[in-house]
Write an enzyme that holds these catalytic residues in place. Structure first.
Site, PDB file in Angstrom:
ATOM      1  N   ASP A 234       1.014  -1.201  -0.005  1.00  0.00           N
ATOM      2  CA  ASP A 234       0.106  -0.132   0.061  1.00  0.00           C
ATOM      3  C   ASP A 234       0.780   1.317  -0.127  1.00  0.00           C
ATOM      4  OD1 ASP A 234      -2.513  -1.739   0.238  1.00  0.00           O
ATOM      5  OD2 ASP A 234      -1.620  -1.962   2.100  1.00  0.00           O
ATOM      6  N   HIS A 262      -4.802  -3.319   6.212  1.00  0.00           N
ATOM      7  CA  HIS A 262      -4.651  -3.587   4.846  1.00  0.00           C
ATOM      8  C   HIS A 262      -6.035  -3.905   4.201  1.00  0.00           C
ATOM      9  CE1 HIS A 262      -2.844  -4.846   0.750  1.00  0.00           C
ATOM     10  NE2 HIS A 262      -3.444  -6.164   1.159  1.00  0.00           N
TER      11      HIS A 262
END
Ligand code: LMR
Length: 423
Positions: A234, A262
């Site tokens: 990410d 996440h």
């Protein structure tokens, strides 16, 4: 509101318990369950010494030097054992060759790879091991394959846990948490029993934050601090988006924090990130894009990729695993930090303790890290961080039966998705 009371963990694991393994450079005896391939011994420095092969019926091929001596390779470090689960999968197929090449731990660090797979994947695992062998990596001294984490995790210093089930059609999120949670509970127990006491564990299999929490709760002898959930993918995605918007190269973007889970509630922090050393908001003046377009593009990148590819990210995930580990084994550049999902106990941001939450961290390069403690959080960030925190708390309640915290109560709600791939 969907509610489910979840079962206690089963004693049988989706990972099968055969002791099949392939081993290179081994001195173990051959049996039906073991196959041994040859690599030269680790310590061979005398330029003219020859390696030859000595094979008897009861013994695996063992490489020996003609003079019978094994000498210390002075310039190489002590061998480290690295376990990878889901080793026959796509992510591993990219990762293992990076590990073996020295790209991750350095050109003077010999490694042994311990590959964990399921009974179904054992042939594919043998194929992976054969390809590793055929690649002639000097630093790769040993490859073991197996289906029993208690065996595969023996003495490992690093464990990269990738193997997890994807959500199948019609499967409730609570079911996915339960199924994968059982895998990670079993692996936590195995790490606790078999791994090096200071093993570093990176959980990649989704939902990775909660899987990491389950794993650490089942491994009380290993410091909770040693467990990570992969949010580096990410971070990399966020850096890419900012660099593209600002028209700069990726390496000009620094101080990029991903806060939280996440999942699609993750918070890519453009308030504290920098481009060419300047606050992002000074370089990118389209603040509406930062709050909406940028944030959503990072949160949903995994899902978009699945739409395009027809499967989850694999190569970029492997790259981000490399980045995540390198960030722990090399000193963080002055003034910068990296993101990783870590245990929240003692965090200075008021995030509930007892979660695995992505936060800004720094490392001295010794495998350990410290939280960056003075990052500014404004109202925008605070609200969004709270949403990700609430999601993780809900996930945690769903897996209470796997963390030793009582009876699970699952109220994840029908609206929010849980993984970037589930948009
Ligand atoms: C990703 O972020 O690409 C993956 O975690 C997506 C997924 O759900 O597998």
């Amino acid at each position: 509101m969907a509610m489910a009371e979840l079962s206690t963990p089963k004693t049988t694991s989706p990972f099968l318990n055969s002791s099949s393994r392939l081993r290179l450079s081994s001195k173990l005896h051959l049996s039906n369950h073991f196959r041994h391939l040859l690599l030269p011994p680790l310590h061979t420095t005398t330029p003219n010494s020859k390696i030859s092969c000595s094979v008897s019926q009861n013994q695996a091929p063992v490489a020996v030097q003609e003079n019978g001596l094994e000498e210390e390779t002075r310039s190489w470090k002590k061998l480290i054992n690295i376990a990878v689960s889901g080793a026959a999968g796509m992510i591993s197929n990219h990762l293992l060759f990076k590990l073996a090449s020295g790209e991750v731990f350095g050109p003077d660090q010999p490694i042994a790879l311990k590959l964990l797979g399921s009974e179904r994947s054992i042939q594919a695992l043998e194929g992976v091991a054969m390809e590793l062998e055929d690649s002639l990596f000097p630093l790769l001294r040993e490859v073991d394959i197996g289906t029993d984490p208690n065996e595969v995790f023996q003495d490992v210093e690093w464990a990269i846990l990738i193997g997890a089930k994807p959500r199948g059609p019609g499967m409730e999120r609570a079911d996915l948490l339960d199924i994968n949670g059982q895998i990670f509970a079993e692996q936590g127990k195995a790490l606790n029993k078999a791994a090096s006491p200071n093993v570093k564990v990176l959980v990649v299999g989704n939902p990775c934050n909660t899987n990491a929490l389950i794993c650490l709760k089942n491994a009380p002898n290993i410091p909770a601090k040693n467990f990570h959930a992969l949010t580096r993918l990410d971070e990399n995605r966020a850096k890419c988006q900012l660099a593209l918007k600002a028209g700069v190269f990726y390496d000009k973007v620094s101080n990029m924090t991903i806060w939280g889970n996440h999942s699609t509630t993750q918070v890519p922090d453009f308030l504290n990130a920098r481009i060419n050393g300047l606050p992002v908001k000074e370089v990118i003046t389209d603040h509406k894009w930062l709050e909406e377009g940028f944030t959503e593009s990072v949160q949903k990148r995994g899902g978009l990729l699945i739409q395009k590819w027809g499967r989850s990210s694999a190569a970029s995930t492997a790259v981000s695993i490399v980045d995540a580990i390198k960030s722990l084994v090399t000193p963080t550049p002055e003034g910068d930090w990296f993101s990783t999902g870590v245990y929240t106990d003692g965090n200075p941001y008021g995030i509930e303790e007892g979660l695995v939450f992505s936060m800004p961290c720094r490392s001295k390069g010794d495998g350990d890290y410290e939280l960056v403690k003075d990052v500014e959080i404004d109202d925008y960030l605070r609200q969004r961080i709270a949403k990700s925190e609430a999601e993780l708390l809900a996930e945690k309640r769903c897996v209470a039966h796997l963390t030793g915290e009582g009876i699970a109560y699952c109220d994840l709600g029908p609206v929010d998705t849980m993984l970037p791939g589930e948009v």
